[in-house]
Design a protein around this motif. Structure first.
Motif, PDB file in Angstrom:
ATOM      1  N   ASP A 156      20.621 -14.687   4.688  1.00  0.00           N
ATOM      2  CA  ASP A 156      22.253 -14.350   5.512  1.00  0.00           C
ATOM      3  C   ASP A 156      21.832 -15.765   6.775  1.00  0.00           C
ATOM      4  N   VAL A 157      23.707 -15.870   6.824  1.00  0.00           N
ATOM      5  CA  VAL A 157      24.218 -16.552   8.444  1.00  0.00           C
ATOM      6  C   VAL A 157      24.756 -15.283   9.258  1.00  0.00           C
ATOM      7  N   ASP A 158      24.363 -15.996  10.527  1.00  0.00           N
ATOM      8  CA  ASP A 158      25.508 -14.857  11.078  1.00  0.00           C
ATOM      9  C   ASP A 158      25.781 -13.168  10.780  1.00  0.00           C
ATOM     10  N   VAL A 159      24.435 -12.500  10.052  1.00  0.00           N
ATOM     11  CA  VAL A 159      24.069 -11.705   9.365  1.00  0.00           C
ATOM     12  C   VAL A 159      24.479  -9.875  10.183  1.00  0.00           C
ATOM     13  N   LYS A 160      25.514  -9.436   9.156  1.00  0.00           N
ATOM     14  CA  LYS A 160      26.031  -8.331  10.274  1.00  0.00           C
ATOM     15  C   LYS A 160      25.152  -7.603  10.463  1.00  0.00           C
ATOM     16  N   HIS A 161      25.727  -6.216  11.890  1.00  0.00           N
ATOM     17  CA  HIS A 161      25.032  -5.158  12.671  1.00  0.00           C
ATOM     18  C   HIS A 161      24.344  -6.316  13.541  1.00  0.00           C
ATOM     19  N   SER A 162      23.758  -7.226  13.651  1.00  0.00           N
ATOM     20  CA  SER A 162      23.636  -8.106  14.985  1.00  0.00           C
ATOM     21  C   SER A 162      24.552  -9.140  15.620  1.00  0.00           C
ATOM     22  N   SER A 163      23.579  -9.979  16.296  1.00  0.00           N
ATOM     23  CA  SER A 163      24.785 -10.946  16.983  1.00  0.00           C
ATOM     24  C   SER A 163      23.526 -12.319  17.299  1.00  0.00           C
ATOM     25  N   PRO A 164      23.778 -13.273  18.013  1.00  0.00           N
ATOM     26  CA  PRO A 164      23.559 -14.332  18.383  1.00  0.00           C
ATOM     27  C   PRO A 164      22.575 -14.065  19.610  1.00  0.00           C
TER      28      PRO A 164
END
Length: 274
Positions: A156-164
């Motif tokens: 994944d990149v910029d995966v769901k249920h998360s933020s950078p």
């Protein structure tokens, strides 16, 4: 923009279904017994095979709240489950251990004879409800190098249920992941389960990823997949194929067959065009 980058060993634009596993032994919310979990998992995977799917991801979806690393009972259980699904079906089988237990997932996939793993934080730090998800690409690839057979990594990149963490541009993240990583494909999602990423967002990552295959990992349905067909190289589908479109329900064979039928038609059209 047209995407035709094949994932080695997976054919043209593979259709990958998700089996959201019941609570596993070791789950803090209890479980129904390992034999029942195996029976359920095999039955769900067979539904996908009969519908015409190419692969299945087994995910410890019901073991919430998740930890970054799973316990030994969960690890041993998903290994046995994957082994049984491989024996009972002809599907490509993958493992996703939430939240980012990728090293354990790779070990389980290897021992079970599975074909791939999904990694939430391969090359970037992510802030999630489970805490910081730290990138594991170095440790994962070092372990993968020691194996005597190939287990594919879908990252994944910029995966769901998360933020950078921080304000680093996504373009830089994708560029570095592709140029410095060794994943077999990149997974693109929206913000949450069942939400589809915008076609423009997928196209932007497609351009940044260059020749690296792209898999859409959320929100695909029989009604919208045509809009993404020329943007992606594979599709992971979980929510849509369940009864009532709910991740908590078993797979609906009719929904799964409907989606697989659309994919077959699109593949035929693609072959004619070429």
């Amino acid at each position: 923009m047209r995407s035709e980058y094949r994932i080695p060993g997976f054919g043209l634009k593979p259709l990958i279904g998700v089996v959201h596993l019941p609570p596993l032994p070791g789950s803090i919310i209890g479980y129904s017994g390992i034999d029942r979990v195996i029976e359920y998992s095999v039955a769900e995977a067979k539904k996908l095979e009969e519908a015409g799917f190419d692969a299945v991801i087994l995910e410890n979806y019901s073991d919430n709240p998740y930890s970054v690393r799973v316990n030994d009972l969960v690890l041993s259980s998903i290994t046995v489950i994957a082994r049984e699904v491989i024996r009972e079906t002809g599907l490509k089988v993958g493992i996703s251990l939430l939240r980012n237990a990728g090293l354990q997932g790779l070990a389980a996939a290897y021992a079970a004879g599975a074909h791939f793993v999904r990694i939430n934080a391969y090359c970037e730090v992510r802030v999630s409800g489970e805490g910081l998800l730290m990138p594991i690409s170095h440790e994962l690839e070092k372990l993968r190098q020691r194996l005597d057979r190939h287990v594919a990594v879908f990252a994944d990149v910029d995966v769901k249920h998360s933020s950078p963490l921080g304000e680093r541009p996504l373009s830089d993240v994708v560029h570095d992941c592709v140029s410095r990583g060794r994943m077999d494909a990149i997974i693109v999602t929206s913000r949450a389960t069942s939400e589809a990423p915008s076609p423009g967002y997928v196209a932007a990552i497609r351009q940044l990823a260059k020749t690296k295959p792209i898999i859409i990992g959320s929100g695909i349905t029989a009604e919208n997949i045509k809009a993404y067909w020329n943007l992606a190289d594979g599709f992971i589908v979980g929510t849509y194929i369940k009864h009532g479109g709910s991740t908590k329900m078993p797979i609906d064979p009719q929904r799964a067959a409907k989606l697989a039928s659309v994919v077959r038609e699109l593949r035929i059209t693609a072959k004619i065009a070429n």
